[in-house]
Design a protein around this motif. Structure first.
Motif: not given
Length: 94
Positions: A4-7, A13-15, A57-64
């Motif tokens: 889910g974090y691909t976009n 990576q910067a963070r 990352l958790l938010d991306d996982h949940l929403s994707h």
């Protein structure tokens, strides 16, 4: 299946690179015998930065991942919900 974090990969990576810099700064502070409260303050800031990445990352996982699995149904849905639940538990304990 793509994460889910691909976009947001470049942003994440910067963070993480900034956090890596913070950790190197902590090492430098210890090398230079910096006052312990100042080191602890920076440890706290670094911890918060990592927690922010984890929550994103958790938010991306949940929403994707979880949302897609639930929409598809079946055993995969239950597994993804359990994974998310376990990840939340680990974050709360840390």
């Amino acid at each position: 299946m793509t994460p889910g974090y691909t976009n947001d990969k470049a942003k994440i990576q910067a963070r993480l690179k900034r956090i890596e810099g913070q950790v190197r700064g902590l090492q430098r502070m210890v090398d230079e015998d910096t006052y312990c409260i100042d080191v602890l303050t920076q440890v706290s800031a670094t911890t918060r930065a990592l927690q922010a990445v984890a929550l994103g990352l958790l938010d991306d996982h949940l929403s994707h991942c979880v949302q897609d699995a639930v929409a598809s149904g079946g055993a995969d849905a239950a597994e993804k919900v359990k994974e998310a639940s376990d990840a939340i538990a680990r974050l709360v304990r840390s």
